[in-house]
Design a protein around this motif. Structure first.
Motif, mmCIF file in Angstrom:
data_model
loop_
_atom_site.group_PDB
_atom_site.id
_atom_site.type_symbol
_atom_site.label_atom_id
_atom_site.label_comp_id
_atom_site.label_asym_id
_atom_site.label_seq_id
_atom_site.Cartn_x
_atom_site.Cartn_y
_atom_site.Cartn_z
ATOM 1 N N ALA A 64 0.836 -1.204 0.000
ATOM 2 C CA ALA A 64 0.000 0.000 0.000
ATOM 3 C C ALA A 64 0.871 1.253 0.000
ATOM 4 O O ALA A 64 0.599 2.217 -0.735
ATOM 5 N N GLU A 65 1.929 1.247 0.813
ATOM 6 C CA GLU A 65 2.814 2.414 0.853
ATOM 7 C C GLU A 65 3.554 2.598 -0.469
ATOM 8 O O GLU A 65 3.736 3.731 -0.916
ATOM 9 N N GLY A 76 2.392 1.776 -3.378
ATOM 10 C CA GLY A 76 1.379 2.320 -4.272
ATOM 11 C C GLY A 76 1.207 3.818 -4.068
ATOM 12 O O GLY A 76 1.112 4.582 -5.041
ATOM 13 N N GLU A 77 1.188 4.252 -2.801
ATOM 14 C CA GLU A 77 1.079 5.685 -2.521
ATOM 15 C C GLU A 77 2.311 6.426 -3.033
ATOM 16 O O GLU A 77 2.201 7.517 -3.596
ATOM 17 N N THR A 124 2.064 6.884 -6.741
ATOM 18 C CA THR A 124 1.116 7.954 -7.061
ATOM 19 C C THR A 124 1.772 9.318 -6.865
ATOM 20 O O THR A 124 1.669 10.195 -7.727
ATOM 21 N N VAL A 125 2.449 9.504 -5.741
ATOM 22 C CA VAL A 125 3.112 10.783 -5.474
ATOM 23 C C VAL A 125 4.205 11.042 -6.500
ATOM 24 O O VAL A 125 4.351 12.151 -7.012
#
Length: 152
Positions: free
Chosen positions: A98-99, A101-102, A105-106
């Motif tokens: 999840a991290e 993936g974040e 995105t950033v």
């Protein structure tokens, strides 16, 4: 057949404790020393050799299954810890995914904004703060001719 309930019966509990205790005893160096002395008895008393052989066979017939059961009982705890560790590691892996993936995105957003800024035409006015404005395209003003020099 294993007991399906979470709490083992008294008989199962006692059997497990005896098997584990026997495994610990048979796995100790003191047991090795005792069997070494036991194996040397026929040298001192040859007449007892047949009796000692019978006793030795009985010990082996009891010890082998006891060691197997003891190891199985001990491995149950190891298997349970391994399953708990696996579940914890899967949870950590999901958090890391999840991290990541974040972070993707950033990073993609940052790259998009950087591309937008790079495509913009250069600005003619650069503002360092609210008070100071610098016009980048101004050329230096030509030096004025001296006023006292007469022209002919």
């Amino acid at each position: 057949m294993p007991n399906p309930s979470n709490k083992p019966s008294l008989v199962t509990y006692v059997n497990d404790r005896i098997a584990v205790r026997m495994t610990i005893i048979f796995g100790s160096i003191w047991c090795v020393y005792a069997f070494l002395v036991f194996s040397l008895i026929p040298l001192a008393a040859p007449a007892w050799q047949n009796t000692l052989l019978y006793i030795s066979n009985c010990i082996q017939l009891v010890a082998l299954p006891a060691l197997m059961v003891g190891n199985a009982v001990l491995s149950r705890g190891t298997d349970q810890r391994a399953a708990e560790d696996h579940a914890a590691l899967i949870e950590i892996l999901n958090d890391v995914r999840a991290e990541v993936g974040e972070l993707k995105t950033v990073t993609n957003d940052l790259a998009r904004k950087t591309d937008e800024v790079a495509r913009r035409p250069p600005s003619e006015v650069l503002s360092i703060s609210d008070e100071a404005v610098i016009n980048v395209t101004d050329e230096a003003a030509p030096a004025a001719a001296p006023a006292s020099a007469p022209t002919k």
